[in-house]
Design an enzyme around this catalytic site. Structure first.
Site, mmCIF file in Angstrom:
data_model
loop_
_atom_site.group_PDB
_atom_site.id
_atom_site.type_symbol
_atom_site.label_atom_id
_atom_site.label_comp_id
_atom_site.label_asym_id
_atom_site.label_seq_id
_atom_site.Cartn_x
_atom_site.Cartn_y
_atom_site.Cartn_z
ATOM 1 N N SER A 159 46.166 81.917 97.431
ATOM 2 C CA SER A 159 47.497 82.501 97.603
ATOM 3 C C SER A 159 47.822 83.559 96.566
ATOM 4 C CB SER A 159 48.561 81.389 97.559
ATOM 5 O OG SER A 159 48.321 80.418 98.538
ATOM 6 N N HIS A 175 51.435 82.769 92.388
ATOM 7 C CA HIS A 175 51.968 83.726 93.365
ATOM 8 C C HIS A 175 52.645 84.900 92.660
ATOM 9 C CE1 HIS A 175 52.366 80.250 96.508
ATOM 10 N NE2 HIS A 175 51.111 80.517 96.169
#
Length: 277
Positions: free
Chosen positions: A205, A257
């Protein structure tokens, strides 16, 4: 003539050219072997006006104004020469997948499959429990958490965005640029996440966030560069970050992230004036 924009969708390119023609901005189209379409502005004196329209198009590529223009223009605009039949789905997927893109895809699938079979992949690939271990023979474990996924949904979500975004970067910026983004956006965000929560994390991610940010900002800074995303994707990225930090998504590697997104934005800014390959 001057290169105005590069797209990977011939139909969308033709619609945009039809729209520009309605404004008196004549363009010519060229199609390369990878089905990328280059839009060339004929009258360079109207470059500034054309650039404004490119920014509008990148922000809203599916706006009805472009399809309406295609219907109004009919077949008066430049058409592509007839060639081989359109490729099938598998061939189309492979045509958008470079070697590094495919290598990471296969690595993630292999790791997930071995984990499903019961092999201790997390113990082998997870971030080390002590930072000092990264300075020794296990330095590669700073990167390998990106290959770990803990559910099928987690895997499919990340690999879809990796395939789409990494393929775009690899085709237009080259293998080296994608490798640089991959390594930096895995290593630094993984380090941030470790310092915040320890070694119990994994997934691609952070890299996906870096690619999202890089492709979006590159499209804004250099519309003729051949990569870009609608502004809605940037909004989605920010909203997803906020939901993650608010705890609405469960246990999520939020700092990975965030770190990935910041790296993508910085790299796009550094690359803003570089020539496109």
């Amino acid at each position: 003539m001057k290169l105005l924009l590069v797209l990977d969708d011939p139909r969308r390119a033709q619609s945009f050219v039809d729209y520009l023609a309605g404004m008196g901005l004549k363009c010519e189209l060229t199609l390369d072997d990878e089905h990328n379409v280059s839009l060339w502005l004929v009258d360079e004196s109207r470059w500034q006006q054309a650039q404004l329209e490119v920014k509008r198009f990148i922000a809203e590529p599916l706006h009805p104004r472009y399809q309406d223009a295609a219907w109004r223009q009919g077949d008066t605009q430049v058409q592509f020469a007839k060639g081989p039949a359109q490729p099938g789905l598998l061939r189309d997927v492979l045509s958008r997948t470079g070697p590094l893109n495919m290598l990471v895809l296969l690595a993630c699938l292999t790791v997930y499959g071995l984990s499903w079979l019961g092999l201790p992949m997390f113990g082998l690939l997870a971030f080390p429990p002590q930072l000092s271990l990264l300075l020794g023979p296990e330095f590669w474990r700073g990167f390998t958490p990106a290959l770990l996924h803990f559910s099928l949904m987690h895997l499919v979500f990340n690999l879809f965005w990796w395939w789409y975004l990494a393929g775009m970067v690899e085709r237009r910026r080259g293998h080296g640029k994608l490798l640089l983004l991959l390594l930096i956006s895995a290593l630094l965000p993984n380090l941030m996440q470790f310092l915040a929560s320890g070694p119990q994390f994994g997934g691609l991610s952070g890299v996906v966030y870096a690619l999202l940010a890089y492709v979006w900002l590159s499209g804004r800074l250099n519309p003729a560069g051949g990569i870009g995303l609608p502004d809605g994707m940037a909004v989605f990225m920010v909203v997803w970050l906020i939901l993650g930090f608010a705890g609405a998504l469960g246990p999520v590697a939020n700092l990975a992230h965030l770190g990935g997104g910041l790296i993508g934005l910085l790299q796009a800014w550094f690359d803003r004036t570089r020539a496109v390959t």
